[in-house]
Motif scaffolding. Sequence first.
Motif, PDB file in Angstrom:
ATOM      1  N   ASP A 187       4.503  32.581  95.537  1.00 27.17           N
ATOM      2  CA  ASP A 187       3.984  32.282  94.224  1.00 27.17           C
ATOM      3  C   ASP A 187       3.655  33.756  93.480  1.00 27.17           C
ATOM      4  O   ASP A 187       3.141  33.402  92.293  1.00 27.17           O
ATOM      5  CB  ASP A 187       2.547  31.726  94.276  1.00 27.17           C
ATOM      6  N   VAL A 188       4.084  34.833  93.965  1.00 26.03           N
ATOM      7  CA  VAL A 188       3.841  35.938  93.341  1.00 26.03           C
ATOM      8  C   VAL A 188       4.963  36.683  93.340  1.00 26.03           C
ATOM      9  O   VAL A 188       5.986  37.096  94.157  1.00 26.03           O
ATOM     10  CB  VAL A 188       2.908  36.888  94.064  1.00 26.03           C
ATOM     11  N   MET A 189       5.294  37.275  91.981  1.00 23.46           N
ATOM     12  CA  MET A 189       6.618  38.305  91.946  1.00 23.46           C
ATOM     13  C   MET A 189       6.273  39.675  92.310  1.00 23.46           C
ATOM     14  O   MET A 189       5.107  40.394  91.971  1.00 23.46           O
ATOM     15  CB  MET A 189       6.796  38.352  90.299  1.00 23.46           C
ATOM     16  N   ASN A 190       6.927  40.128  93.321  1.00 23.45           N
ATOM     17  CA  ASN A 190       6.790  41.245  94.035  1.00 23.45           C
ATOM     18  C   ASN A 190       7.188  42.490  92.977  1.00 23.45           C
ATOM     19  O   ASN A 190       8.059  42.452  92.166  1.00 23.45           O
ATOM     20  CB  ASN A 190       7.558  41.363  95.143  1.00 23.45           C
ATOM     21  N   ALA A 191       6.244  43.467  93.199  1.00 24.02           N
ATOM     22  CA  ALA A 191       6.599  44.684  92.283  1.00 24.02           C
ATOM     23  C   ALA A 191       7.823  45.668  92.880  1.00 24.02           C
ATOM     24  O   ALA A 191       7.891  45.470  94.182  1.00 24.02           O
ATOM     25  CB  ALA A 191       5.494  45.570  92.233  1.00 24.02           C
ATOM     26  N   ASP A 192       8.486  46.442  92.168  1.00 20.76           N
ATOM     27  CA  ASP A 192       9.190  47.294  92.781  1.00 20.76           C
ATOM     28  C   ASP A 192       8.600  48.724  93.060  1.00 20.76           C
ATOM     29  O   ASP A 192       8.860  49.066  94.175  1.00 20.76           O
ATOM     30  CB  ASP A 192      10.405  47.648  91.572  1.00 20.76           C
ATOM     31  N   THR A 193       7.535  48.925  91.928  1.00 23.90           N
ATOM     32  CA  THR A 193       6.668  50.076  92.182  1.00 23.90           C
ATOM     33  C   THR A 193       5.414  49.749  91.986  1.00 23.90           C
ATOM     34  O   THR A 193       5.180  49.258  91.022  1.00 23.90           O
ATOM     35  CB  THR A 193       7.250  51.521  91.587  1.00 23.90           C
ATOM     36  N   LEU A 194       4.475  50.559  92.640  1.00 21.46           N
ATOM     37  CA  LEU A 194       2.960  50.427  92.534  1.00 21.46           C
ATOM     38  C   LEU A 194       2.215  51.664  92.734  1.00 21.46           C
ATOM     39  O   LEU A 194       2.518  52.243  93.657  1.00 21.46           O
ATOM     40  CB  LEU A 194       2.403  49.410  93.559  1.00 21.46           C
ATOM     41  N   THR A 195       1.545  51.956  91.520  1.00 21.89           N
ATOM     42  CA  THR A 195       0.851  53.392  91.676  1.00 21.89           C
ATOM     43  C   THR A 195      -0.649  52.995  91.329  1.00 21.89           C
ATOM     44  O   THR A 195      -1.106  52.313  90.373  1.00 21.89           O
ATOM     45  CB  THR A 195       1.212  54.332  90.629  1.00 21.89           C
ATOM     46  N   VAL A 196      -1.392  53.561  92.483  1.00 26.84           N
ATOM     47  CA  VAL A 196      -3.019  53.409  92.255  1.00 26.84           C
ATOM     48  C   VAL A 196      -3.628  54.634  92.332  1.00 26.84           C
ATOM     49  O   VAL A 196      -3.483  55.598  93.294  1.00 26.84           O
ATOM     50  CB  VAL A 196      -3.615  52.617  93.490  1.00 26.84           C
ATOM     51  N   ALA A 197      -4.012  55.266  91.198  1.00 26.25           N
ATOM     52  CA  ALA A 197      -4.195  56.549  90.846  1.00 26.25           C
ATOM     53  C   ALA A 197      -5.645  57.001  91.598  1.00 26.25           C
ATOM     54  O   ALA A 197      -6.319  56.165  91.791  1.00 26.25           O
ATOM     55  CB  ALA A 197      -4.220  56.708  89.312  1.00 26.25           C
ATOM     56  N   GLU A 198      -5.943  57.984  91.730  1.00 27.34           N
ATOM     57  CA  GLU A 198      -7.117  58.643  92.270  1.00 27.34           C
ATOM     58  C   GLU A 198      -8.317  58.223  91.129  1.00 27.34           C
ATOM     59  O   GLU A 198      -7.992  58.604  90.035  1.00 27.34           O
ATOM     60  CB  GLU A 198      -7.358  60.190  92.435  1.00 27.34           C
ATOM     61  N   GLY A 199      -9.217  57.658  91.559  1.00 26.03           N
ATOM     62  CA  GLY A 199     -10.429  57.336  90.576  1.00 26.03           C
ATOM     63  C   GLY A 199     -10.410  55.890  90.578  1.00 26.03           C
ATOM     64  O   GLY A 199     -11.431  55.306  90.127  1.00 26.03           O
ATOM     65  N   ALA A 200      -9.343  55.124  90.815  1.00 25.96           N
ATOM     66  CA  ALA A 200      -9.109  53.673  90.780  1.00 25.96           C
ATOM     67  C   ALA A 200     -10.039  52.894  91.718  1.00 25.96           C
ATOM     68  O   ALA A 200      -9.937  53.508  92.720  1.00 25.96           O
ATOM     69  CB  ALA A 200      -7.728  53.134  90.655  1.00 25.96           C
ATOM     70  N   VAL A 201     -10.711  52.151  91.483  1.00 19.66           N
ATOM     71  CA  VAL A 201     -11.571  51.266  92.342  1.00 19.66           C
ATOM     72  C   VAL A 201     -11.352  49.792  92.201  1.00 19.66           C
ATOM     73  O   VAL A 201     -11.100  49.385  91.553  1.00 19.66           O
ATOM     74  CB  VAL A 201     -13.152  51.525  91.976  1.00 19.66           C
ATOM     75  N   LEU A 202     -11.061  49.313  93.520  1.00 21.26           N
ATOM     76  CA  LEU A 202     -11.062  47.729  94.120  1.00 21.26           C
ATOM     77  C   LEU A 202     -12.226  47.521  94.773  1.00 21.26           C
ATOM     78  O   LEU A 202     -12.489  47.920  96.060  1.00 21.26           O
ATOM     79  CB  LEU A 202      -9.798  47.604  94.302  1.00 21.26           C
ATOM     80  N   ARG A 203     -12.847  46.229  94.477  1.00 19.71           N
ATOM     81  CA  ARG A 203     -13.974  45.749  95.446  1.00 19.71           C
ATOM     82  C   ARG A 203     -13.765  44.185  95.769  1.00 19.71           C
ATOM     83  O   ARG A 203     -13.412  43.505  94.337  1.00 19.71           O
ATOM     84  CB  ARG A 203     -15.183  46.024  94.681  1.00 19.71           C
ATOM     85  N   VAL A 204     -13.984  43.786  96.776  1.00 23.83           N
ATOM     86  CA  VAL A 204     -14.168  42.433  97.223  1.00 23.83           C
ATOM     87  C   VAL A 204     -15.170  42.133  98.084  1.00 23.83           C
ATOM     88  O   VAL A 204     -15.118  41.783  99.276  1.00 23.83           O
ATOM     89  CB  VAL A 204     -12.777  41.844  97.870  1.00 23.83           C
ATOM     90  N   ASP A 205     -16.336  43.049  97.886  1.00 22.39           N
ATOM     91  CA  ASP A 205     -17.494  42.977  98.805  1.00 22.39           C
ATOM     92  C   ASP A 205     -18.263  41.695  98.711  1.00 22.39           C
ATOM     93  O   ASP A 205     -18.154  40.840  97.604  1.00 22.39           O
ATOM     94  CB  ASP A 205     -18.535  44.026  98.451  1.00 22.39           C
TER      95      ASP A 205
END
Length: 244
Positions: free
Chosen positions: A125-143
């Motif tokens: 159900d999800v289109m896969n990326a060719d490239t993914l960049t997560v820069a320094e400073g980016a934050v993800l939370r699932v607490d």
Amino acid sequence: SVRAIGTENSGGRVYLRGAGGGIENSGSIEANLANGSAGRILIEAAYAKVDGLIKAEGGNVRIMGNENVELGGTVNASSSTGSGGEVLIEGRAITMGSTSQVDASGASGGGSVRIGGGFQGLDPDVMNADTLTVAEGAVLRVDSLTGGNAGTVALWSDGSTEFRGNVSAEAFGSEGDGGFVEVSGKRELLYEGLVSTLSANGRTGTLLLDPENFVIGATTGANALSATDLVTALGTSNIVVSTG
């Protein structure tokens, strides 16, 4: 192209579509229901750029860029009363900038974040990326904030993933386990970020690194993690390295 500078919808659903063109959001887009039920936001275009706020408390946010997605703002599907919601970001080339934040935390349990693909890139159900960049400073939370288990995060690309951000899948309540986080590029992974799946009163969760090839040795680089960085990472997560 469509430029959104501010939208609020109490009906619970906001859809922005720019088929073949681009959508840029620099303001606030919120989907709320009067009875407190989860809202839904969909942004769909060839090119999607989000520099503002997208908020669906405990709800569902989906950003689909058939070509590129650039995230510099905040996507908030967290819940102060229930479980966190779901965030899905799809595109051929996805960039999370240094000011970007994605939050699907919840009082009674963490939610789900999938960026660039689902678990091991196998979610139909999800289109896969060719490239993914997560820069320094980016934050993800699932607490999980007051009880229940923390949520899940999948960061994936079929090609190259560069991860320098911060992921928190922690359980802060009186019970509940830490979450599950996957960070991978099928062909190439640069892992220079931080992931924590700790639990205050339960079991520590898991970080999965699973490119085709991976070396643990003297230095950190593409498809390689130094022994020193591995020891540091083991302080905040159980780690599984799976190749092939």
